[in-house]
Scaffold this motif. Structure first.
Motif, mmCIF file in Angstrom:
data_model
loop_
_atom_site.group_PDB
_atom_site.id
_atom_site.type_symbol
_atom_site.label_atom_id
_atom_site.label_comp_id
_atom_site.label_asym_id
_atom_site.label_seq_id
_atom_site.Cartn_x
_atom_site.Cartn_y
_atom_site.Cartn_z
ATOM 1 N N GLY A 136 -22.786 35.103 9.189
ATOM 2 C CA GLY A 136 -24.315 35.777 9.265
ATOM 3 C C GLY A 136 -24.719 35.883 10.143
ATOM 4 N N ALA A 137 -24.226 34.910 11.566
ATOM 5 C CA ALA A 137 -25.819 35.266 12.267
ATOM 6 C C ALA A 137 -24.994 35.609 13.917
ATOM 7 N N HIS A 138 -24.312 34.252 14.429
ATOM 8 C CA HIS A 138 -23.113 35.042 16.126
ATOM 9 C C HIS A 138 -22.193 34.608 15.945
ATOM 10 N N THR A 139 -21.208 34.120 15.242
ATOM 11 C CA THR A 139 -20.230 33.746 14.981
ATOM 12 C C THR A 139 -19.347 34.027 13.886
ATOM 13 N N GLY A 140 -17.602 34.379 14.442
ATOM 14 C CA GLY A 140 -16.595 34.862 13.665
ATOM 15 C C GLY A 140 -15.449 34.403 14.119
ATOM 16 N N LEU A 141 -14.764 34.630 12.755
ATOM 17 C CA LEU A 141 -13.170 34.621 13.629
ATOM 18 C C LEU A 141 -12.451 36.248 13.211
ATOM 19 N N TYR A 142 -11.640 36.087 14.826
ATOM 20 C CA TYR A 142 -10.499 37.374 14.637
ATOM 21 C C TYR A 142 -9.569 37.711 15.008
ATOM 22 N N LEU A 143 -8.721 38.136 14.171
ATOM 23 C CA LEU A 143 -7.659 38.742 14.761
ATOM 24 C C LEU A 143 -7.310 39.234 16.094
ATOM 25 N N ASP A 144 -6.675 38.181 16.855
ATOM 26 C CA ASP A 144 -6.048 38.665 18.787
ATOM 27 C C ASP A 144 -5.123 39.416 18.504
ATOM 28 N N LEU A 145 -5.287 40.886 19.039
ATOM 29 C CA LEU A 145 -4.252 41.748 19.326
ATOM 30 C C LEU A 145 -3.897 42.279 20.842
ATOM 31 N N ASP A 146 -4.706 41.689 21.563
ATOM 32 C CA ASP A 146 -4.821 41.255 23.226
ATOM 33 C C ASP A 146 -5.039 39.952 23.642
ATOM 34 N N PRO A 147 -4.585 39.135 23.078
ATOM 35 C CA PRO A 147 -4.000 37.751 23.742
ATOM 36 C C PRO A 147 -3.467 38.304 25.926
ATOM 37 N N SER A 148 -4.165 36.944 26.265
ATOM 38 C CA SER A 148 -3.985 36.641 27.582
ATOM 39 C C SER A 148 -2.107 36.498 26.903
ATOM 40 N N ASN A 149 -1.328 36.131 28.273
ATOM 41 C CA ASN A 149 0.058 35.650 28.633
ATOM 42 C C ASN A 149 0.512 34.440 28.370
ATOM 43 N N GLU A 150 -0.435 33.680 27.498
ATOM 44 C CA GLU A 150 -0.592 32.517 27.476
ATOM 45 C C GLU A 150 -1.072 32.556 25.773
ATOM 46 N N GLY A 151 -1.752 33.279 25.710
ATOM 47 C CA GLY A 151 -1.537 33.699 23.803
ATOM 48 C C GLY A 151 -0.353 34.338 22.962
ATOM 49 N N THR A 152 -1.003 34.124 22.114
ATOM 50 C CA THR A 152 0.303 34.567 20.907
ATOM 51 C C THR A 152 -0.334 36.333 20.215
#
Length: 205
Positions: free
Chosen positions: A117-133
């Motif tokens: 409701g302010a400045h933070t949230g959870l996101y589904l990441d479809l563009d991770p770094s090379n070390e991400g998933t």
């Protein structure tokens, strides 16, 4: 995930019944999911679809509730509204986990599905770094320009949420309860919204 969903609803019915009765919406319709998938133009993980086949987010008409880490769980309409209204201003993250690309806080391949409701949230990441998933869940604080890896997948997020409920790490927010609302608040030990004060989430000092 189905077993986790049953456990979550059992806990909510026992501890925050208004979230089940008044906040959580019916599952998403297949046609609505197909429309969303076409607009995103990226392969969406099956576990993200399963989340919305469980419930199509929340509404606050009769109860102002919350779910993951005390955030509102977006309906698909809210997901789309946020995605389409995302600023194109290019702002880099100041602090981030290595699994996250830091170049653009308004990355169009980050799909916000929970919000404080302010400045933070959870996101589904479809563009991770090379070390991400691909399909990992990340937390973004756009005020402090911080990105934190929360879970390697939506499935892992749901599993962790289930475990945290069972371990007593969620409770009803007292002020919301006085107003007649069932709103979940986390124990300080897992509070990601206030990540700066968290031993678990603040790994940047």
């Amino acid at each position: 995930m189905e077993e986790n969903f049953r456990t979550i609803e059992k806990w909510l019915n026992e501890n925050a019944p208004k979230i089940v009765k008044n906040s959580l919406q019916a599952p998403i319709a297949e046609r609505q999911w197909e429309t969303f998938s076409k607009l995103i133009e990226k392969n969406l993980p099956d576990d993200f679809k399963h989340l919305y086949l469980w419930h199509n987010g929340m509404n606050d008409d009769e109860n102002v509730g919350s779910l993951f880490y005390g955030m509102s769980f977006y309906s698909m309409d809210e997901v789309l509204q946020n995605h389409e209204g995302r600023s194109e201003e290019r702002i880099a993250l100041k602090k981030w986990d290595k699994e996250i690309k830091p170049e653009h806080i308004n990355n169009s391949h980050w799909i916000r599905f929970a919000f404080d409701g302010a400045h933070t949230g959870l996101y589904l990441d479809l563009d991770p770094s090379n070390e991400g998933t691909y399909g990992q869940v990340i937390f973004i604080d756009d005020e402090y320009e911080v990105g934190i890896l929360v879970a390697n997948s939506v499935r892992d997020l749901v599993c962790q949420f289930t475990e945290d409920l069972e371990q007593g790490l969620y409770h009803l927010h007292e002020d919301a309860l006085e107003d007649g609302n069932h709103f979940l608040e986390t124990d300080d030990s897992i509070d990601i919204i206030n990540w700066q004060d968290s031993v678990k989430w603040n790994r940047f000092d």
